[in-house]
Design a protein around this motif. Structure first.
Motif, PDB file in Angstrom:
ATOM      1  N   ARG A 194       8.523   1.310   2.930  1.00 15.31           N
ATOM      2  CA  ARG A 194       7.490   0.607   3.690  1.00 15.31           C
ATOM      3  C   ARG A 194       6.873  -0.501   2.836  1.00 15.31           C
ATOM      4  O   ARG A 194       6.596  -1.601   3.335  1.00 15.31           O
ATOM      5  CB  ARG A 194       6.409   1.582   4.154  1.00 15.31           C
ATOM      6  CG  ARG A 194       6.870   2.606   5.167  1.00 15.31           C
ATOM      7  CD  ARG A 194       5.726   3.502   5.625  1.00 15.31           C
ATOM      8  NE  ARG A 194       4.691   2.735   6.327  1.00 15.31           N
ATOM      9  CZ  ARG A 194       4.717   2.437   7.630  1.00 15.31           C
ATOM     10  NH1 ARG A 194       5.722   2.865   8.385  1.00 15.31           N
ATOM     11  NH2 ARG A 194       3.754   1.750   8.193  1.00 15.31           N
ATOM     12  N   GLU A 220       8.998  -3.534   2.666  1.00 15.37           N
ATOM     13  CA  GLU A 220       8.973  -4.291   3.913  1.00 15.37           C
ATOM     14  C   GLU A 220       7.583  -4.851   4.213  1.00 15.37           C
ATOM     15  O   GLU A 220       7.327  -5.320   5.320  1.00 15.37           O
ATOM     16  CB  GLU A 220       9.420  -3.391   5.068  1.00 15.37           C
ATOM     17  CG  GLU A 220      10.905  -3.088   5.073  1.00 15.37           C
ATOM     18  CD  GLU A 220      11.738  -4.333   5.325  1.00 15.37           C
ATOM     19  OE1 GLU A 220      11.504  -5.013   6.335  1.00 15.37           O
ATOM     20  OE2 GLU A 220      12.612  -4.630   4.480  1.00 15.37           O
ATOM     21  N   ARG A 238       4.797  -3.324   4.606  1.00 13.46           N
ATOM     22  CA  ARG A 238       4.082  -2.511   5.595  1.00 13.46           C
ATOM     23  C   ARG A 238       2.954  -1.757   4.916  1.00 13.46           C
ATOM     24  O   ARG A 238       3.023  -1.449   3.713  1.00 13.46           O
ATOM     25  CB  ARG A 238       5.042  -1.507   6.239  1.00 13.46           C
ATOM     26  CG  ARG A 238       6.229  -2.133   6.946  1.00 13.46           C
ATOM     27  CD  ARG A 238       5.844  -2.652   8.296  1.00 13.46           C
ATOM     28  NE  ARG A 238       6.977  -3.186   9.022  1.00 13.46           N
ATOM     29  CZ  ARG A 238       6.926  -3.601  10.284  1.00 13.46           C
ATOM     30  NH1 ARG A 238       5.776  -3.534  10.936  1.00 13.46           N
ATOM     31  NH2 ARG A 238       7.991  -4.098  10.873  1.00 13.46           N
TER      32      ARG A 238
END
Length: 406
Positions: A371, A374, A376
């Protein structure tokens, strides 16, 4: 030793002198920085007129510039991001108040690639902490000399020579490890030939394909030849695409036949691109030459570009950053500089998903780390746990599961 004291010692003034035991420019003149004299008069400005050379330098400098650098510390099996280190700001966010890190590194990388050298002055505050780095034009470097074991940089605009510890000096191809050699030094002949091919093509188009030739007649002309030649040049020199020349009295224009070498002009242009790719150590497809590229091998070529072209440069820059911006004590304590090459390996969504899946199932990445990669936000804490496929359990894991089930 305190951090303050370490930096004060690192950048402490020492005795400088204009005299030196030996010079690393000396008998070589400009050989190391750009190129000795060559029959084509090749220099940075003329070389960059070649689209392939310009694009190659632009591609590699962009890749060097967009890679994020940061300072870390190795702590046992873990690594700690040292954003609190005073030099981290210089390499990660703001090298100076005029430039972003991308602009700074791209400017340095262009000089580094073409001239073989890129130089920047390390500025420190009153307590010895590095606070900024300023680009120095390599043309302003007059000499690099060794004086009693200390490397001195004689730079235009500075009252006294700069110490090696006061500059970032990124060197590309080098014979002595002190000063780099510009690629144009050795590539002058091939680049000069490519320029000539380019200029020939431009001249041919400008002349609308009308070539040199002779005006023939069976008559003997004793006077007026100059007028015939001048009339032909005047008519053919018109810019209009509808230019018409009338030859009377038995005159005929006979063009000089194109040579086999000139007939290969397109082939020569292709070879010129391949030569430039070799000099810059870059795959031809990266400079928009796709003859040898297919959908099946383009991904592998991109990986080769990272490992064979970019990674050696990044390693070079990492080590120079660490040598000049991290104190010896910190180096002993596990501090180092790392450039994240992962930004160059971001593939399409499907390829990234397959990569992350393999990394998670192999226990290399946690789902939380994926995550983060990315960009995130962090998910539930359970995503921090590492997964292990059931069919790859170790003996200890199997025993633990059996015991827990009793």
């Amino acid at each position: 030793m305190s951090l303050n004291g370490a930096f004060s010692e690192m950048f402490a003034p020492s005795k400088r002198s204009a005299s030196a035991d030996s010079s690393f420019f000396g008998n070589y003149g400009g050989f190391f920085s750009l190129g000795s004299s060559n029959p084509y008069g090749m220099n940075t400005k003329t070389a960059l007129k070649l689209s392939a050379f310009y694009n190659g330098v632009d591609q590699i400098s962009n890749d060097i510039a967009k890679i994020p650098f940061a300072i870390y510390q190795k702590d046992g099996k873990n690594r700690i991001s040292r954003t609190d280190h005073p030099a981290n700001k210089l390499i990660a966010t703001e090298p100076n108040y005029l430039m972003t890190t991308f602009v700074f590194r791209k400017t340095m990388a262009i000089s580094y690639l073409i001239r073989g050298n890129a130089l920047a002055k390390i500025n420190v505050n009153a307590t010895g902490y590095p606070v900024s780095t300023d680009v120095i034009n390599w043309d302003d470097v007059r000499d690099i000399r060794l004086k009693k074991g200390e490397l001195l940089y004689d730079v235009k605009g500075y009252d006294q020579p700069l110490l090696s510890s006061e500059v970032l000096h990124f060197k590309n191809f080098s014979h002595n490890g002190i000063v780099g050699v510009g690629v144009i030094t050795y590539a002058a002949q091939q680049l000069g030939l490519a320029i000539e091919v380019q200029e020939y093509s431009a001249t041919n188009f400008q002349n609308k394909g009308v070539r040199q030739g002779v005006i023939q007649t069976e008559k003997t002309i004793e006077k007026g030849k100059d007028k015939i030649i001048a009339g032909w040049k005047s008519a053919m020199g018109e810019k209009s695409p509808d230019r018409i020349v009338v030859l009377d009295d038995g005159f005929k224009f006979q063009p000089i036949n194109i040579t086999p070498q000139e007939a290969q002009i397109i082939e020569q242009s292709r070879f010129g691109i391949e030569d430039i790719a070799r000099w810059l150590n870059i795959a031809p497809h990266k400079i928009k030459s796709l003859q040898q590229s297919t959908n099946n091998n383009i991904e592998q070529q991109s990986l080769d570009h990272v490992s064979d072209t970019i990674q050696p440069h990044i390693t070079n820059w990492e080590q120079e950053y660490a040598k000049k911006l991290i104190t010896p004590t910190e180096l002993q304590n596990g501090y180092y500089v790392r450039g994240n090459l992962g930004v160059l390996l971001r593939a399409d969504i499907k390829s990234r998903a397959e990569f992350y899946s393999r990394m998670v199932l192999s226990g290399i990445y946690s789902r939380q780390e994926c995550r983060e990669l990315e960009d995130r936000n962090a998910g539930p804490d359970l995503l921090d746990e590492f997964l292990t496929p059931v069919n790859t359990f170790t003996e200890s894991q199997i025993d633990k599961n059996l015991n827990d089930g009793k």
